[in-house]
Design an enzyme around this catalytic site. Sequence first.
Site, short mmCIF file in Angstrom:
data_model
loop_
_atom_site.label_atom_id
_atom_site.label_comp_id
_atom_site.label_asym_id
_atom_site.label_seq_id
_atom_site.Cartn_x
_atom_site.Cartn_y
_atom_site.Cartn_z
CD GLU A 178 -74.39 -34.72 61.11
OE1 GLU A 178 -73.50 -34.19 60.14
OE2 GLU A 178 -75.65 -34.31 62.20
CB ALA B 204 -78.97 -33.30 59.19
CB CYS C 151 -61.10 -59.00 49.75
SG CYS C 151 -60.33 -58.46 49.57
CD GLN D 194 -75.10 -44.66 63.82
OE1 GLN D 194 -74.90 -43.70 63.09
NE2 GLN D 194 -74.59 -45.47 62.91
CG LEU E 186 -77.56 -40.10 69.41
CD1 LEU E 186 -78.06 -41.25 70.71
CD2 LEU E 186 -77.10 -39.31 70.54
CB CYS F 52 -58.28 -57.01 46.87
SG CYS F 52 -57.51 -56.41 48.11
S1 FES Z 1 -58.29 -55.40 51.66
FE1 FES Z 1 -59.82 -53.76 50.91
S2 FES Z 1 -61.28 -55.12 49.33
FE2 FES Z 1 -58.79 -56.54 50.04
#
Ligand code: FES
Length: 1025
Positions: A966, A805, A50, A904, A964, A72
Amino acid sequence: MNKPHGFQKRKKKVSDSEVFLAILVNYIQSINLRLTGTKYACGRGGCGACTVMVSKHDPVSRKIRHFSVTACLVPICSLYGAAVTTVEGVGSIKTRLHPVQERIAKSHGTQCRFCTPGMVMSMYTLLRNLPQPSEEQLMGALGGTSDMGKTLHPPEARWEVCLRLPQPTSSQPSSGPPSVVSEVVQTSQSSSTSCAKGGRARNVQIKSEILGGDVDLGYPGQPGPAVSWTLCPSHFHINHSPAQSSTNRHLCLILDLNYVSQDGRHFPEISDRFLSALEDFPATVPQGVQRYQSVDSHQALQDPVGRPIMHLSGLKHATGEAIFCDDIPTVDKELFMALVTSTRAHAKIISVDLSKALELPGVVVDVITAEDIPGTNGAEDDRLLAVDKVLCVGQIVCAVVAETEAQAKRAVEETKIAYEDLEPVIFTIEDAIKHSSFLCPEKKLEQGNVEKAFEEEVDQIVEGEVHVGGQEHFYMETQRVLVIPKTEDKELDIYVSTQDPAHVQKTVSSTLDIPINRITCHVKRVGGGFGGKVGRPAVLGAIAAVGTGYPIRLVLDREDDMLITGGRHPLFGKYKVGFMNSGRIRALDIECFINGGCTLDDSELVTEFLILKMENAYKIHNLRFRGRACMTNLPSNTAFRGFGFPQGTLVTESCITAVAAKCGPSVREKNMYKTVDKTIYKQAFNPEPLIRCWNECLDKSSFHSRRMQVAEFNKKNYWRKRGLAVVPMKFSVGFAATSFHQAAALVHIYTDGSVLVTHGGNELGQGIHTKMLQVASRELKVPTSHMHICETSTATVPNTIATAASIGSDVNGRAVQVLPPVCLSWIEAAFEQRISLSATGYFRGYEAFMDWEKREGDPFPYYVYGAASSEVEVDCLTGAHKKIRTDIVMDACCSLNPAIDIGQIEGSFTQGMGLYTTEELKYSPEGVLYSRGPDDYKIPTITDIPEEFNVSLLPSSQTPLTGLGESGMFLGSSVFFAIADAVATARRERDIAEDFTVRSPEGPGPCSPTCTRPAQPAERCAQCG
Ligand code: FES
């Protein structure tokens, strides 16, 4: 220069009530603004998804200062006089891209994208403040440890802690080197006021002294609340702190005590060998090389297969314009759903009192209970909504539907459930074994005569135990769904974040007693899945949508997601290995138990795969593997990247490591498969790529010469030890059933020459859509720029299998491969001639089966081979470690897209590293999950990447295909074994037994193998607490 204009651009006037109620991220995502680039992923300032830029005028310098903040944690009311710039204000594919956005996309720096705009904003803010930052400053911005002190709440928050120790009485240290932490503390106490910088170790143990002082919980340049502390004999103890501070129980410290004199120099009495106790691990900028083979020089230029092309959504990832489920704008009359979960681990439900929730004035529309389900409420032993009793904390009992999210959550709080506790309550594998609490019968594979070999063929026998902790999926996008009921024929449109839309469709059908053909599931893209997104929340949303007749949106917050959903199965394994003095292993017997949680879910399958995969790369003639899934009162554990392989193979490798400790480091090579052979379940295979990966890894990592350098370093340093390890890998790809390998694709060619491709795989960030368009481009002979994939939908490709898988790109690619070539110049003519411009491709699947009665079969289409070497340095006082170097060699055969495949491999290696070193689930004695966010649960971040990280794809491999997704998980264990190697060296030097119970995760913490104290009779030892 771009001007900050996230809010300014919209010229949105904010009313007072909105200001005081809103947290910045909620407001940014609100209906009015619909800015989709800033994401809510944890709500605790821990993930950085965020991140936005806040700009303020500094009246002293008369300049604008810019800060990256995690939205947040920021109330809008704190932003008086500030400008906020979101990623939309930085650049867009519709206008122009900022160089940061372009570079991150074109350098393959994105996968699922959920957190990419946050990274863009961190870098953008840095550039606004420092147009030419150094690599270290860039690292600081991304890692949240900005040395400019400008980060208010960095993505990866670290406490800066200042310990004000009692005033010194002398400036002289005690004589001689400190032998334990306590002595360091004591010595520091007698020096000048000491300062300690925050890190991540958990408890700081000392032996006998009790010290005290104050701790300032602030960020760099921003003083925070003070708490007083005591260093007690066994742990760091907080005496008092601000009431609201939930940070106490999470407070992590490394006492990086400045063992210095007042003039700032090291004490001269300390010899060089002991100086390492005083050094911190400096933050370094990771470097690395990625090697892959170019496509054949004869390949047509317009054929994109095998080329490292950018993720087709890469630019939209970087600008935040890539849309996720929850970015779909609010639909007419939409309602919000929240879940009521059990607070007891095993109890009878006496009553559910909804009266207060329903009385909430005009907000709560409905409460959904098991009685509202017209069809099947899950399985008898795995209810969708609890009936009569609950089996774990976090089990869903009912759900509340309200006009807003806040109202729904308030109603959840007002729903009262009375319980009567039931016995037994079981949380651990050990208790489950004691109570014979199992979910399924034992699974077993055996070859040769194990007992006889132990008696007659071996020189030595070693026995040991291994504990592997669970793991949270921690997909960046939590589980979410939007269900829209249509007005006729019971039709439902379900927009869902899942890796198995066909399963969601089927389950909704059986739950609501509606034919499957009325239900359409849509998956645009998913912000990570890792096996954890099958879609139970979507079914609950559908029940509510049909019940109320209104669209329903359900978005789990991080805490609920972690509480409700299970993860990787914890494992307890016992091994007995018999070997010759030469290191050749003659007999191996491993018995494993996994913690399945309260319902079967995938636990039987995970047990089977665990047993099938456990031999890894080794040929041992007398071999027995047994496995069983335990039933406990924890949320049901489920599929997770690797599906048992990362846990089971850690037992095998621990066993091999124990033999190597007796017989020398060549034990791995001596016991590896070398020629065409059969596995324990009698599937034939050729290990040639395995041997090549192993040799290349040893060669590319200069393993043998570095082994000598490590020994030299260890001789010179008492408190720091380096460890080096290399592990081989044979990973089986796919499901053990042919029907699970089928796949289909559909292509429409339009009269303007544009092509719409759909297939059965889901875009989870792994780049499957990019790879499918590469294949389609080759087969149809149409450039990717003319093609488009809009979504995965059950209406276009029905009856799909889960994207799981490691086989998704493979089988769907096979389906796309059978599409006929197209000539764009005759499309109009074809239309006039009434020739169909649609085609389907279908792949019947690889043959695969396993007969558990006979204990043999061909359960896997093929294997992926690899090897990884890692070097670490361990601080013997704190248990902290730094990763110095990792080299991975992987057989990716003819990679469809080496850039995506290397991504990956790097991603899964890093997730594996988290599993084995830092990610730890913690529960209360009542079975309540404590670790419900990034501040309690430490997933790896950019600062955890090895300083040197090299990945090579094996050139000119003859392996037919590779999945690849997993396999790299297990290679993360090379870090684990490197730590174990360092600890073993430290213990050897101190004349402490080298054998110790292997526990993963292996970071600093209670009873970890990083402990270098003598083993105690009980589980806990003097140093580990
Ligand atoms: S830092 Fe993870 S949603 Fe704000």
